[in-house]
Every structure is written in structure tokens, then in C-alpha cells.
Write a protein that holds these residues in place. Structure first.
Motif, PDB file in Angstrom:
ATOM      1  N   VAL A 137     -10.210  -2.320  16.344  1.00  0.00           N
ATOM      2  CA  VAL A 137      -9.520  -2.305  15.055  1.00  0.00           C
ATOM      3  C   VAL A 137      -9.540  -0.906  14.442  1.00  0.00           C
ATOM      4  N   ARG A 168       0.790  -4.554  11.823  1.00  0.00           N
ATOM      5  CA  ARG A 168       0.212  -4.691  10.475  1.00  0.00           C
ATOM      6  C   ARG A 168      -1.241  -4.221  10.453  1.00  0.00           C
ATOM      7  N   ILE A 169      -1.990  -4.478  11.526  1.00  0.00           N
ATOM      8  CA  ILE A 169      -3.384  -4.016  11.611  1.00  0.00           C
ATOM      9  C   ILE A 169      -3.420  -2.494  11.540  1.00  0.00           C
ATOM     10  N   GLU A 172      -2.441  -1.310   8.007  1.00  0.00           N
ATOM     11  CA  GLU A 172      -3.528  -1.547   7.057  1.00  0.00           C
ATOM     12  C   GLU A 172      -4.639  -0.530   7.244  1.00  0.00           C
ATOM     13  N   ARG A 173      -4.992  -0.235   8.475  1.00  0.00           N
ATOM     14  CA  ARG A 173      -6.048   0.750   8.746  1.00  0.00           C
ATOM     15  C   ARG A 173      -5.632   2.123   8.213  1.00  0.00           C
TER      16      ARG A 173
END
Length: 177
Positions: A137, A168-169, A172-173
Motif C-alpha cells: 500500500v 483509488r489506493i 489516496e496515498r
């Protein structure tokens, strides 16, 4: 005589002597040059060629000799420009694999290509000194990436993870850490 002229000659012989229509003659040309892999279809066209020759009253020995010569010729009908392109691509791939093995394996993984399963390329990268990291992640992107000797498998490696969610991950990061 150019390769195109030789291919046309093969088709004309199959048509005029063997009684094949031009569509079958073209399929025969492609099959004999290795561009078509159906052995059953080749046998079907071969049978049609010989039955047409027999119906025309041609000597079987002569018909077999003509067929053999067409087969022999077909092995030489690969276009020289294609051969040169493959040679250049092979050389470039060999150069990259030799001097940049980790980067090369990452590129192969991201190309989703190659002859083998992706696991084989991951193992090849490991053998070449790469540290294989599972999708992370904090580090991974959608495709496989490389940082020094660390190869981070991308989110695209995760079974049943939708592409939208993977992106999206990453978003967001980047936005919130």
C-alpha cells in the motif's frame, strides 16, 4: 524475384495445377510459411489438391513432386523485412536482459507478455538479484515497479482487485500519505 512474387507464384501453381480456388491457395501459402497452425486444415487442403490433380488426370508422382517443391519453397518465403525486424528486436532484448536484467524483467511483467507464466519472470528477477516485494500500500503502483534492487509487484497482480480500487489506493496515498 521478391518474396511477394514468389508467394503469388505458389498460389498460382496451387490454383492452376492443383485446382484450388484462390482463397484455398492463399490459406495454403500462409500455412506453408508457418503463419497458420491448423494441421487438420493443411491436410484438408492437401487432400483437395491431390483429388483435383487426380480428377484432371495428372500423374500422381508428378503431383507429389510439385507439392514437395511448394512445401520446400515455403520454408524460404518469410519476408526479409520481418526477419530484419525480429533480429533487431532480439538483439535489443538480449542487450537489455544482459545489462539491465531487473529492469527488463519488470518491463516484461508490465507488458503482460512473454511465453511463460508471470511467476517465471518474477523468479527470473529474483535469480538476477532482485528483491521481490509483494504489492504494498505504501510503495506499489498499479504495475510492477523497481527501486534500486527492490521490485514491487503492482496492484494488478492481486486477483479480483478492481482497477478502479487500485487506482483509488494510489490516489489516496498521494493525497494523504
Amino acid at each position: 524475384m521478391s518474396i511477394e512474387e514468389k508467394n503469388m507464384l505458389l498460389m498460382k501453381i496451387a490454383n492452376a495445377y492443383g485446382g484450388l480456388d484462390m482463397a484455398d491457395a492463399d490459406v495454403l501459402r500462409r500455412m506453408m510459411s508457418g503463419k497458420y497452425r491448423s494441421k487438420d486444415h493443411l491436410i484438408e487442403i492437401e487432400d483437395k489438391f491431390f483429388s483435383n490433380c487426380k480428377a484432371k488426370g495428372y500423374d500422381e508422382k508428378t503431383s507429389r513432386e510439385i507439392w514437395w517443391q511448394m512445401e520446400s519453397f515455403a520454408g524460404y518465403s518469410f519476408n526479409k523485412a520481418h526477419s530484419a525486424s525480429f533480429a533487431v528486436e532480439s538483439y535489443q532484448s538480449l542487450f537489455l536482459k544482459t545489462y539491465y536484467p531487473l529492469e527488463f524483467m519488470v518491463a516484461v511483467l508490465n507488458n503482460y507478455g512473454g511465453f511463460y507464466n508471470r511467476k517465471v519472470y518474477v523468479n527470473e528477477a529474483r535469480i538476477s538479484g532482485g528483491n521481490i516485494c509483494l504489492p504494498c500500500v505504501n510503495q506499489s503502483v498499479f504495475n510492477t515497479s523497481i527501486q534500486d534492487k527492490d521490485i514491487y509487484l503492482g496492484f494488478d497482480c492481486l486477483l479480483n482487485l478492481e482497477g478502479k480500487l487500485a487506482h483509488r489506493i494510489i490516489e489516496e496515498r498521494e493525497a494523504n500519505g
